[in-house]
Write an enzyme that holds these catalytic residues in place. Sequence first.
Site, PDB file in Angstrom:
ATOM      1  N   LYS A  33       0.837  -1.216   0.000  1.00 24.57           N
ATOM      2  CA  LYS A  33       0.000   0.000   0.000  1.00 24.57           C
ATOM      3  C   LYS A  33       0.865   1.257   0.000  1.00 24.57           C
ATOM      4  O   LYS A  33       0.595   2.200  -0.732  1.00 24.57           O
ATOM      5  CB  LYS A  33      -0.900   0.048   1.249  1.00 24.57           C
ATOM      6  CG  LYS A  33      -1.880  -1.081   1.392  1.00 24.57           C
ATOM      7  CD  LYS A  33      -2.792  -0.847   2.595  1.00 24.57           C
ATOM      8  CE  LYS A  33      -2.076  -0.791   3.938  1.00 24.57           C
ATOM      9  NZ  LYS A  33      -1.463  -2.058   4.368  1.00 24.57           N
ATOM     10  N   ARG A  79      11.778  -6.597   4.452  1.00 25.35           N
ATOM     11  CA  ARG A  79      11.783  -5.188   4.041  1.00 25.35           C
ATOM     12  C   ARG A  79      12.553  -4.312   5.034  1.00 25.35           C
ATOM     13  O   ARG A  79      12.703  -4.638   6.198  1.00 25.35           O
ATOM     14  CB  ARG A  79      10.365  -4.651   3.835  1.00 25.35           C
ATOM     15  CG  ARG A  79       9.663  -4.209   5.092  1.00 25.35           C
ATOM     16  CD  ARG A  79       8.330  -3.549   4.774  1.00 25.35           C
ATOM     17  NE  ARG A  79       7.517  -3.429   5.964  1.00 25.35           N
ATOM     18  CZ  ARG A  79       6.278  -2.982   5.959  1.00 25.35           C
ATOM     19  NH1 ARG A  79       5.674  -2.661   4.838  1.00 25.35           N
ATOM     20  NH2 ARG A  79       5.610  -2.881   7.100  1.00 25.35           N
ATOM     21  N   ARG A  97      12.028  -2.400  10.203  1.00 26.23           N
ATOM     22  CA  ARG A  97      11.037  -1.685  10.999  1.00 26.23           C
ATOM     23  C   ARG A  97      10.838  -2.435  12.309  1.00 26.23           C
ATOM     24  O   ARG A  97      10.794  -3.668  12.316  1.00 26.23           O
ATOM     25  CB  ARG A  97       9.715  -1.642  10.222  1.00 26.23           C
ATOM     26  CG  ARG A  97       9.260  -0.240   9.925  1.00 26.23           C
ATOM     27  CD  ARG A  97       8.071  -0.258   9.022  1.00 26.23           C
ATOM     28  NE  ARG A  97       6.837  -0.636   9.718  1.00 26.23           N
ATOM     29  CZ  ARG A  97       5.625  -0.470   9.208  1.00 26.23           C
ATOM     30  NH1 ARG A  97       5.487   0.058   7.994  1.00 26.23           N
ATOM     31  NH2 ARG A  97       4.561  -0.837   9.862  1.00 26.23           N
TER      32      ARG A  97
HETATM   33  P1  AMP Z   1       1.504   0.998   9.012  1.00 24.00           P
HETATM   34  O1  AMP Z   1       2.738   1.766   8.696  1.00 24.00           O
HETATM   35  O2  AMP Z   1       0.291   1.487   8.247  1.00 24.00           O
HETATM   36  O3  AMP Z   1       1.695  -0.489   8.912  1.00 24.00           O
HETATM   37  O4  AMP Z   1       1.169   1.303  10.561  1.00 24.00           O
HETATM   38  C1  AMP Z   1       2.057   0.925  11.593  1.00 24.00           C
HETATM   39  C2  AMP Z   1       1.332   0.889  12.920  1.00 24.00           C
HETATM   40  O5  AMP Z   1       0.805   2.195  13.223  1.00 24.00           O
HETATM   41  C3  AMP Z   1       0.130  -0.032  12.974  1.00 24.00           C
HETATM   42  O6  AMP Z   1       0.488  -1.373  13.246  1.00 24.00           O
HETATM   43  C4  AMP Z   1      -0.676   0.594  14.111  1.00 24.00           C
HETATM   44  O7  AMP Z   1      -0.115   0.297  15.375  1.00 24.00           O
HETATM   45  C5  AMP Z   1      -0.471   2.085  13.865  1.00 24.00           C
HETATM   46  N1  AMP Z   1      -1.497   2.646  12.956  1.00 24.00           N
HETATM   47  C6  AMP Z   1      -1.309   3.147  11.705  1.00 24.00           C
HETATM   48  N2  AMP Z   1      -2.471   3.569  11.158  1.00 24.00           N
HETATM   49  C7  AMP Z   1      -3.421   3.326  12.079  1.00 24.00           C
HETATM   50  C8  AMP Z   1      -4.837   3.522  12.127  1.00 24.00           C
HETATM   51  N3  AMP Z   1      -5.516   4.031  11.078  1.00 24.00           N
HETATM   52  N4  AMP Z   1      -5.493   3.145  13.247  1.00 24.00           N
HETATM   53  C9  AMP Z   1      -4.845   2.639  14.309  1.00 24.00           C
HETATM   54  N5  AMP Z   1      -3.523   2.408  14.339  1.00 24.00           N
HETATM   55  C10 AMP Z   1      -2.801   2.764  13.249  1.00 24.00           C
END
Ligand code: AMP
Length: 224
Positions: free
Chosen positions: A15, A127, A156
Amino acid sequence: MALNLIMLGPPGAGKGTQAARLAARHRIPHVSTGDILREAVQRGSEFGRAAQAVMASGHLVSDDIMVGIVRERLDRPDAQPGFVLDGFPRTVAQATALDGLMAGRDPLIVLEVAVEEDELRRRLLSRTICVDCGSSPTADPSIASCPQCGGRLVQRADDEERVIRERFAVYARDTRPLVDYYRVRPTFRAIDGRGPVADVTKALDAAIDALGPSPRARNAGSAT
Ligand code: AMP
């Protein structure tokens, strides 16, 4: 007419990579809630420290906080011609709140990037992310530094086996239901996310062309 896009899909589906490409191509901001949270963590604010603990466990930050962050971001002038939302919504409550925020704006185009779990796990474990600019080059161990800025690449913190398992469980329970929430809309499309990055972008762009405002309508909209 504005180009208001949401990217749906499990962790590791691509994404972020695809959202960045679509944002550059259509000249609209890439709004990644994960990036916004990681920036808060880097700043070391009280909120950042709280978010870091939640993210490290693979759980979700609360809906109220996330909706507040997104509301503020989408109200900014640069998001008026459109945006690519990546990582939001992640719960049905967030999706309902987003529908409220979209009142009076052009309809959302919802793109699901679908990839099966074995492939996702492989991608997440290999990654890397740049410590300086936060970009995530495709998983290739021969790339030692960030192609964007030359910064150091690290894994990460939440791309670790145990946390990955939790993130998949959270996805299945809280986020996957969004596919059913949006599937009934005429502006929903599912895209096969398995192929090369450029092929997936092409498929996403074809869906946007079929569903969204024509580039001409978009230009006319931004000129007024
Ligand atoms: P991502 O980079 O989108 O994989 O997000 C990393 C982490 O940030 C997720 O595993 C959640 O802990 C938090 N996070 C990101 N976006 C959201 C959201 N819309 N709602 C709740 N937690 C979020």
